[in-house]
Scaffold this motif. Structure first.
Motif, mmCIF file in Angstrom:
data_model
loop_
_atom_site.group_PDB
_atom_site.id
_atom_site.type_symbol
_atom_site.label_atom_id
_atom_site.label_comp_id
_atom_site.label_asym_id
_atom_site.label_seq_id
_atom_site.Cartn_x
_atom_site.Cartn_y
_atom_site.Cartn_z
ATOM 1 N N LEU A 73 0.829 -1.206 0.000
ATOM 2 C CA LEU A 73 0.000 0.000 0.000
ATOM 3 C C LEU A 73 0.864 1.256 0.000
ATOM 4 O O LEU A 73 0.535 2.260 -0.648
ATOM 5 C CB LEU A 73 -0.930 0.007 1.213
ATOM 6 C CG LEU A 73 -2.014 -1.072 1.247
ATOM 7 C CD1 LEU A 73 -2.795 -0.997 2.558
ATOM 8 C CD2 LEU A 73 -2.963 -0.945 0.062
ATOM 9 N N GLU A 74 1.982 1.229 0.731
ATOM 10 C CA GLU A 74 2.864 2.389 0.809
ATOM 11 C C GLU A 74 3.834 2.479 -0.367
ATOM 12 O O GLU A 74 4.452 3.515 -0.591
ATOM 13 C CB GLU A 74 3.662 2.375 2.120
ATOM 14 C CG GLU A 74 2.855 2.739 3.363
ATOM 15 C CD GLU A 74 2.525 4.220 3.441
ATOM 16 O OE1 GLU A 74 2.808 4.952 2.474
ATOM 17 O OE2 GLU A 74 1.964 4.645 4.463
ATOM 18 N N GLY A 75 4.000 1.365 -1.092
ATOM 19 C CA GLY A 75 4.955 1.370 -2.190
ATOM 20 C C GLY A 75 6.385 1.186 -1.740
ATOM 21 O O GLY A 75 7.318 1.688 -2.373
ATOM 22 N N GLY A 76 6.585 0.446 -0.641
ATOM 23 C CA GLY A 76 7.918 0.211 -0.114
ATOM 24 C C GLY A 76 8.511 -1.101 -0.579
ATOM 25 O O GLY A 76 7.935 -1.813 -1.417
ATOM 26 N N VAL A 77 9.685 -1.436 -0.022
ATOM 27 C CA VAL A 77 10.354 -2.689 -0.387
ATOM 28 C C VAL A 77 10.330 -3.712 0.748
ATOM 29 O O VAL A 77 10.497 -4.908 0.502
ATOM 30 C CB VAL A 77 11.818 -2.438 -0.813
ATOM 31 C CG1 VAL A 77 11.868 -1.542 -2.038
ATOM 32 C CG2 VAL A 77 12.645 -1.847 0.320
ATOM 33 N N ALA A 78 10.154 -3.249 1.985
ATOM 34 C CA ALA A 78 10.137 -4.156 3.131
ATOM 35 C C ALA A 78 9.411 -3.486 4.290
ATOM 36 O O ALA A 78 9.418 -2.259 4.407
ATOM 37 C CB ALA A 78 11.551 -4.536 3.557
ATOM 38 N N ALA A 79 8.781 -4.304 5.136
ATOM 39 C CA ALA A 79 8.020 -3.764 6.259
ATOM 40 C C ALA A 79 7.999 -4.763 7.405
ATOM 41 O O ALA A 79 8.278 -5.954 7.222
ATOM 42 C CB ALA A 79 6.591 -3.430 5.827
ATOM 43 N N MET A 80 7.667 -4.257 8.581
ATOM 44 C CA MET A 80 7.526 -5.114 9.757
ATOM 45 C C MET A 80 6.425 -4.558 10.646
ATOM 46 O O MET A 80 6.138 -3.353 10.626
ATOM 47 C CB MET A 80 8.838 -5.177 10.547
ATOM 48 C CG MET A 80 9.250 -3.841 11.167
ATOM 49 S SD MET A 80 10.898 -3.854 11.916
ATOM 50 C CE MET A 80 10.674 -4.994 13.269
ATOM 51 N N LEU A 81 5.783 -5.423 11.402
ATOM 52 C CA LEU A 81 4.792 -5.006 12.384
ATOM 53 C C LEU A 81 5.446 -4.912 13.754
ATOM 54 O O LEU A 81 6.391 -5.633 14.061
ATOM 55 C CB LEU A 81 3.630 -5.998 12.453
ATOM 56 C CG LEU A 81 2.787 -6.200 11.202
ATOM 57 C CD1 LEU A 81 1.578 -7.076 11.529
ATOM 58 C CD2 LEU A 81 2.334 -4.883 10.595
ATOM 59 N N THR A 82 4.922 -4.016 14.576
ATOM 60 C CA THR A 82 5.375 -3.872 15.956
ATOM 61 C C THR A 82 4.162 -3.913 16.883
ATOM 62 O O THR A 82 3.023 -3.897 16.434
ATOM 63 C CB THR A 82 6.142 -2.553 16.173
ATOM 64 O OG1 THR A 82 5.264 -1.457 15.880
ATOM 65 C CG2 THR A 82 7.364 -2.482 15.271
ATOM 66 N N SER A 83 4.425 -3.935 18.172
ATOM 67 C CA SER A 83 3.348 -4.073 19.145
ATOM 68 C C SER A 83 2.488 -2.826 19.269
ATOM 69 O O SER A 83 1.371 -2.884 19.769
ATOM 70 C CB SER A 83 3.933 -4.427 20.521
ATOM 71 O OG SER A 83 4.849 -3.429 20.932
ATOM 72 N N SER A 84 3.003 -1.670 18.836
ATOM 73 C CA SER A 84 2.260 -0.412 18.918
ATOM 74 C C SER A 84 2.903 0.605 17.983
ATOM 75 O O SER A 84 4.036 0.408 17.516
ATOM 76 C CB SER A 84 2.267 0.137 20.358
ATOM 77 O OG SER A 84 3.579 0.524 20.727
ATOM 78 N N GLY A 85 2.203 1.698 17.749
ATOM 79 C CA GLY A 85 2.786 2.781 16.974
ATOM 80 C C GLY A 85 3.964 3.407 17.692
ATOM 81 O O GLY A 85 4.937 3.855 17.061
ATOM 82 N N GLN A 86 3.890 3.428 19.009
ATOM 83 C CA GLN A 86 4.987 3.972 19.819
ATOM 84 C C GLN A 86 6.250 3.131 19.622
ATOM 85 O O GLN A 86 7.360 3.665 19.481
ATOM 86 C CB GLN A 86 4.558 3.981 21.292
ATOM 87 C CG GLN A 86 5.367 4.872 22.187
ATOM 88 C CD GLN A 86 5.083 6.353 22.004
ATOM 89 O OE1 GLN A 86 4.779 6.830 20.932
ATOM 90 N NE2 GLN A 86 5.206 7.087 23.082
ATOM 91 N N ALA A 87 6.082 1.822 19.600
ATOM 92 C CA ALA A 87 7.219 0.928 19.360
ATOM 93 C C ALA A 87 7.770 1.121 17.956
ATOM 94 O O ALA A 87 8.985 1.086 17.741
ATOM 95 C CB ALA A 87 6.809 -0.524 19.563
ATOM 96 N N ALA A 88 6.882 1.350 16.992
ATOM 97 C CA ALA A 88 7.318 1.568 15.604
ATOM 98 C C ALA A 88 8.196 2.812 15.506
ATOM 99 O O ALA A 88 9.256 2.794 14.857
ATOM 100 C CB ALA A 88 6.108 1.687 14.687
ATOM 101 N N ASN A 89 7.777 3.903 16.136
ATOM 102 C CA ASN A 89 8.563 5.132 16.081
ATOM 103 C C ASN A 89 9.891 4.984 16.829
ATOM 104 O O ASN A 89 10.920 5.514 16.403
ATOM 105 C CB ASN A 89 7.757 6.310 16.636
ATOM 106 C CG ASN A 89 6.697 6.779 15.672
ATOM 107 O OD1 ASN A 89 6.825 6.621 14.466
ATOM 108 N ND2 ASN A 89 5.621 7.354 16.193
ATOM 109 N N PHE A 90 9.864 4.265 17.935
ATOM 110 C CA PHE A 90 11.110 4.025 18.673
ATOM 111 C C PHE A 90 12.087 3.206 17.823
ATOM 112 O O PHE A 90 13.256 3.569 17.665
ATOM 113 C CB PHE A 90 10.819 3.304 19.985
ATOM 114 C CG PHE A 90 12.058 2.852 20.717
ATOM 115 C CD1 PHE A 90 13.018 3.764 21.118
ATOM 116 C CD2 PHE A 90 12.274 1.509 20.986
ATOM 117 C CE1 PHE A 90 14.174 3.353 21.776
ATOM 118 C CE2 PHE A 90 13.424 1.088 21.638
ATOM 119 C CZ PHE A 90 14.371 2.006 22.037
#
Length: 423
Positions: free
Chosen positions: A69-86
């Motif tokens: 959807l974003e048009g990227g090459v790789a992605a990962m899920l995290t436990s929260s948005g806060q964890a993603a930004n960290f």
């Protein structure tokens, strides 16, 4: 596939006789026939699953959909948005490093950057994102490693000038990291405007129902880590914890996400549960439909509030007289989001009475789902900030953040009207 179709079909493609819906792999561990097979996974010489703290098939399927959807090459899920930004920052910063962030970002992220990461020896300078480029350039230092902003700021609903910040970041040899939670890739794809890494609190519009906390990180694959090898040793020099692997050399455009998974998720374990990833996938399937309705309703509500004598001001980039209207039309011509900010005449006490009088919209510490909800940031999400920090973040004492849901817009307006009548 067009983006609406990607919402439905990307990430998981069942073969003959396999489940039509994405399965939940509710298992902590995965079996292998030989010790050597397992050993290759630990050495990053083979791909696969061995422990859900690092990766899980359900999670990876959903991450693949968000990546598409974003048009990227790789992605990962995290436990929260806060964890993603960290993780997004910590993946390229270490003790003694510095990064720049907009001062108008979400209060929880502001606190993460200004307090917690400061304790780790990582310095963040917060800047007024409306400043001209020559002023913003003064904040860069030799040890600056990233620039961070939000597509649409929470709660002030300001719009980031992607091209300005991308030019600044790239001219100083660092990536631009953008939290795209409010706009979602349906309304804005930051990579197309120069961003390098995108984060999400999937808890919000992507989930859409407020049932599962989660986050995501997507890498565009466009930033050349080896070009600035001295700045990013974690990606460009051998990692002793993986027998001397150099991520940028071994994994190319997948280096950033591979390192975040193999190092940070291994050591910190902020994985999203497979069950929450399953819920998230259901939300993603209707994201394109819901975002259109959110934007339609929010614009109708913003116009109503703008016409009310008891309302002091309204900020929504869909309004033609809003200061961010032109930027929104440039970066998000199909709509921004369902979140708007406004103030009630009479200050904090009047705002609280208004909020307490609502019947449909709920006062909750949440935003961006199917049900309309609101809060008073100075009393809630930004409560830990000082008065000076509130002013710096643009959070006025009377600011109310209203997240307009997908109910009938007339019902929402009637609810707001009766609450205003009680002031």
């Amino acid at each position: 596939m067009r983006i609406e179709t990607k919402c439905i079909h990307e990430g998981y493609k069942p073969a003959k006789g396999e489940p039509r819906q994405l399965p939940v792999y509710q298992s902590t561990t995965f079996k292998y026939d030989t010790s050597d097979e397992m050993g290759k996974l630990f050495d990053l010489e083979a791909s696969g699953y061995f422990y859900t703290r690092l990766q899980n098939p359900t999670n990876d399927s959903v991450a693949e959909k968000i990546c598409a959807l974003e048009g990227g090459v790789a992605a990962m899920l995290t436990s929260s948005g806060q964890a993603a930004n960290f993780y997004a920052i910590f993946n390229i910063c270490e003790t003694g490093d510095h990064f720049i962030a907009s001062s108008a970002i979400y209060g929880g992220t502001y606190n993460l950057f200004s307090v917690t990461m400061k304790k780790m020896g990582i310095e963040c300078t917060f800047v007024d994102q409306t400043l001209p480029e020559e002023e913003l350039a003064k904040y860069f230092k030799p040890n600056t490693k990233a620039v961070f902003g939000e597509t649409i700021t929470n709660p002030t609903v300001s719009v980031l000038d992607f091209e300005k910040f991308a030019r600044l970041a790239h001219s100083h040899g660092v990536p631009l990291i953008v939290d795209n939670t409010f706009a979602t890739p349906i309304n804005c794809r930051p990579f197309e405007w120069g961003a390098d890494i995108v984060t999400h609190s999937t808890t919000k519009y992507m989930d859409g129902q407020g049932v599962g906390v989660g986050g995501a990180i997507v890498d565009s694959g466009n930033f050349d880590w080896m070009k600035y090898a001295d700045k990013f040793p974690g990606l460009t020099t051998p990692d002793d914890s993986y027998h001397g692997i150099t991520y940028a050399e071994r994994f190319g455009k997948g280096a950033y996400i591979t390192k975040a998974t193999a190092q940070l998720m291994r050591d910190l374990g902020s994985i999203q549960s497979p069950q929450n990833a399953f819920y998230l996938n259901l939300g993603l399937e209707t994201l394109h439909v819901r975002m259109e309705r959110h934007c339609q309703n929010a614009l109708a509500v913003a116009k109503f509030l703008k016409s009310c004598d008891k309302v002091a001001w309204v900020h929504y980039a869909g309004l033609e007289d809003d200061e961010y209207y032109d930027l929104a039309q440039k970066y998000m011509p199909n709509g921004t989001c369902g979140v708007l900010a406004f103030g009630i005449k009479g200050g904090r006490e009047a705002s609280i009475k208004f909020m307490d009088s609502l019947k449909l919209a709920n006062i909750v510490t949440h935003v961006a789902d199917a049900k309309s909800c609101l809060l008073h940031p100075a009393s809630h999400t930004h409560r830990q900030l000082t008065e000076e920090q509130l002013i710096e973040a643009g959070v006025a004492p009377d600011l109310i953040r209203l997240s307009v849901g997908i109910e009938n817009a007339d019902d929402l307006i009637e609810d707001l009207a009766q609450a205003l009548d009680k002031i």
